[in-house]
Design an enzyme around this catalytic site. Structure first.
Site, short mmCIF file in Angstrom:
data_model
loop_
_atom_site.label_atom_id
_atom_site.label_comp_id
_atom_site.label_asym_id
_atom_site.label_seq_id
_atom_site.Cartn_x
_atom_site.Cartn_y
_atom_site.Cartn_z
CE1 TYR A 44 -3.08 -2.99 0.35
CE2 TYR A 44 -3.67 -2.25 2.56
CZ TYR A 44 -3.83 -3.14 1.51
OH TYR A 44 -4.74 -4.15 1.62
CG HIS A 102 -1.16 -8.61 0.42
ND1 HIS A 102 -0.77 -7.28 0.45
CD2 HIS A 102 -2.48 -8.59 0.12
CE1 HIS A 102 -1.83 -6.51 0.20
NE2 HIS A 102 -2.87 -7.28 -0.01
#
Length: 271
Positions: A44, A102
């Site tokens: 991110y 992730h």
């Protein structure tokens, strides 16, 4: 549900696609409003801003549940732990409450047993209190359980919203005692305009967002909606809406396998 989830608040704040000052402000406002669960990830690019917002808030570290996730190019024994230490440095933390893989998509084809062994080490080193996975399918979880005891998999964070109820995968997780965290609960705002959701919202004198979050809560999942507006954050935080069986059935019936997070490296999804 599973026995170890109480300490992860049912409602958190997601930071996907939030950058710089926007990420900082969103997290800072969320903490002010009462959120105590913050979700970020290496990819991110906002761990520093999230960390600064946590640091600048008056909420003690011990009261906040913080999750980050290791990206695909770090899923190997050479880089995994170092990448987690870098995340902690950016977040200005000694540990995260939860560290996730992730995606089950190691950039260089590293074996799952390799990176899950590293994940376990991170927990043993005290850099993460809990460990888990994200975007893992039933097949991925079965493979993961050859390296990790199912009880060690704190959560599987997956896309769940009324247009993608992900029922099969959720049922498998429940059977294994793996808690489900639902991301993108509003399908990027799309389900908030759905006639059924709007109708149920009117019935309960609530907002469509509150209805969706109540649906997720009724299904015993944690969720991490994101917002950059204080009034939306406050609205999301109000959990007074309680849905009846008819409401839940109507929302469950909206499923159309509409998947939004589907990069080219995604696994073969369960349908």
């Amino acid at each position: 549900m599973s026995h170890h989830v109480i300490e992860m608040p049912d409602l958190g704040i997601g930071t996907f696609r939030l950058e710089g000052k926007t990420a900082y402000n969103s997290v800072k406002m969320a903490l002010d409003i009462g959120f105590r669960h913050i979700d970020t990830a290496q990819i991110y690019g906002n761990e520093e801003h999230v960390g600064k917002a946590i640091k600048d808030s008056s909420v003690p570290r011990s009261e906040i549940f913080i999750t980050t996730k290791v990206w695909n190019d770090k899923l190997n024994s050479a880089q995994f732990i170092e990448s987690v230490k870098q995340s902690l440095e950016k977040l200005q933390l000694d540990y995260v409450d939860l560290l996730l893989i992730h995606w089950p998509s190691a950039s260089n084809g590293e074996k799952m047993s390799e990176y899950l062994t590293e994940l376990k080490k991170v927990k043993e080193l005290g850099l993460a209190k809990h460990i888990g996975v994200s975007n893992f399918t039933i097949a991925n979880l079965k493979e993961a359980m050859q390296t990790l005891d199912a009880r060690e998999i704190f959560t599987n964070q997956i896309e769940v919203h009324p247009y993608l109820t992900n029922t099969k995968l959720r049922a498998f997780c429940q059977q294994q005692g793996i808690h489900v965290t639902a991301y993108m609960p509003f399908a990027v705002g799309e389900v908030l305009k759905d006639d059924v959701i709007v109708d149920i919202a009117k019935k309960h004198d609530a907002s469509p967002a509150q209805v969706v979050l109540a649906w997720i809560n009724a299904h015993k999942m944690t969720t991490i909606p994101s917002s950059t507006k204080r009034e939306n954050l406050a609205d999301n935080f109000d959990d007074s809406v309680k849905l009846d069986h008819e409401d839940l059935d109507r929302i469950d019936a909206l499923d159309k396998h509409k998947r939004l997070a589907n990069p080219d490296f995604a696994p073969d999804w369960d349908y």
